[in-house]
Motif scaffolding. Sequence first.
Motif, PDB file in Angstrom:
ATOM      1  N   UNK A  51       0.839  -1.199   0.000  1.00  0.00           N
ATOM      2  CA  UNK A  51       0.000   0.000   0.000  1.00  0.00           C
ATOM      3  C   UNK A  51       0.878   1.255   0.000  1.00  0.00           C
ATOM      4  N   UNK A  52       1.922   1.250   0.804  1.00  0.00           N
ATOM      5  CA  UNK A  52       2.836   2.404   0.841  1.00  0.00           C
ATOM      6  C   UNK A  52       3.527   2.611  -0.516  1.00  0.00           C
ATOM      7  N   UNK A  53       3.963   1.506  -1.145  1.00  0.00           N
ATOM      8  CA  UNK A  53       4.608   1.598  -2.459  1.00  0.00           C
ATOM      9  C   UNK A  53       3.642   2.193  -3.486  1.00  0.00           C
ATOM     10  N   UNK A  71      -6.903   3.829   2.357  1.00  0.00           N
ATOM     11  CA  UNK A  71      -7.728   3.162   3.361  1.00  0.00           C
ATOM     12  C   UNK A  71      -8.773   4.109   3.946  1.00  0.00           C
ATOM     13  N   UNK A  72      -9.353   4.928   3.061  1.00  0.00           N
ATOM     14  CA  UNK A  72     -10.417   5.865   3.421  1.00  0.00           C
ATOM     15  C   UNK A  72     -11.756   5.328   2.916  1.00  0.00           C
ATOM     16  N   UNK A  73     -12.847   5.712   3.573  1.00  0.00           N
ATOM     17  CA  UNK A  73     -14.167   5.250   3.127  1.00  0.00           C
ATOM     18  C   UNK A  73     -14.573   5.866   1.791  1.00  0.00           C
ATOM     19  N   UNK A  85      -8.100  -0.238  -0.092  1.00  0.00           N
ATOM     20  CA  UNK A  85      -6.727   0.112   0.281  1.00  0.00           C
ATOM     21  C   UNK A  85      -6.297   1.426  -0.343  1.00  0.00           C
ATOM     22  N   UNK A  86      -6.618   1.618  -1.618  1.00  0.00           N
ATOM     23  CA  UNK A  86      -6.329   2.896  -2.283  1.00  0.00           C
ATOM     24  C   UNK A  86      -7.473   3.225  -3.240  1.00  0.00           C
ATOM     25  N   UNK A  87      -7.702   4.501  -3.402  1.00  0.00           N
ATOM     26  CA  UNK A  87      -8.656   4.966  -4.410  1.00  0.00           C
ATOM     27  C   UNK A  87      -8.050   6.195  -5.081  1.00  0.00           C
ATOM     28  N   UNK A 108     -10.107   4.828  -9.943  1.00  0.00           N
ATOM     29  CA  UNK A 108      -9.529   3.500  -9.749  1.00  0.00           C
ATOM     30  C   UNK A 108      -9.633   3.134  -8.274  1.00  0.00           C
ATOM     31  N   UNK A 109      -9.956   1.875  -8.020  1.00  0.00           N
ATOM     32  CA  UNK A 109      -9.871   1.312  -6.670  1.00  0.00           C
ATOM     33  C   UNK A 109      -8.822   0.220  -6.714  1.00  0.00           C
ATOM     34  N   UNK A 110      -7.983   0.176  -5.678  1.00  0.00           N
ATOM     35  CA  UNK A 110      -6.990  -0.891  -5.539  1.00  0.00           C
ATOM     36  C   UNK A 110      -7.243  -1.607  -4.220  1.00  0.00           C
ATOM     37  N   UNK A 111      -7.416  -2.899  -4.295  1.00  0.00           N
ATOM     38  CA  UNK A 111      -7.480  -3.756  -3.113  1.00  0.00           C
ATOM     39  C   UNK A 111      -6.209  -4.582  -3.101  1.00  0.00           C
ATOM     40  N   UNK A 112      -5.487  -4.540  -1.993  1.00  0.00           N
ATOM     41  CA  UNK A 112      -4.283  -5.341  -1.808  1.00  0.00           C
ATOM     42  C   UNK A 112      -4.685  -6.521  -0.943  1.00  0.00           C
TER      43      UNK A 112
END
Length: 186
Positions: A51-53, A71-73, A85-87, A108-112
């Motif tokens: 997530x940090x990367x 990691x925000x709603x 995890x990221x948007x 874009x949404x990213x789920x790790x």
Amino acid sequence: MPQQLLKRLFTVKEYHLMVDAGILKEDDRVELIKGEIVQMSPIGRFHAACVKRLNELFVSRLAQLITVGVQDPIELDDNSEPQPDLALLRRRADFYQSGHPQPEDILLIVEVADTTVESDREVKIPLYASSGIMEVWLVNIPAECIEVYRQPSANGYQNVQVFGRGQSIFVETFPDVNFTVDEILG
């Protein structure tokens, strides 16, 4: 004949009232999925590092074009407020202070996923598709690949591709900006 238990489903408004009343704390690891309050998995070190990367990659390459939510709603409808995890979000002057991002704000949404691959595929990704989220990446840590979901419909994503180490991917909104799977996975 076994009796089916009835569930009490919650709206986003009721979910927020639970936070306001102190029933749920702001740092509780829960999210609202289809009216159910769901406990989120603990974040492991590989997950956190990925997530940090990704955050650093998105900010360094797209900083003036987007806002990154980590990691925000996001508010998909009256019954779902997941915390991906990221948007990648459309830029807004108020940085979404006036309300959580909604589907039309999300590029874009990213789920790790390290332990949640199946539930992300079976629950969250179909939810994102039915909400019209244009693109989702599932970073599958155990398989060392990134699943890219595009072209949402009520029946799921119509275009699904899997990218492995040695390959490059891009966000559909920004096709000239490439990311390698290796730099995302580390």
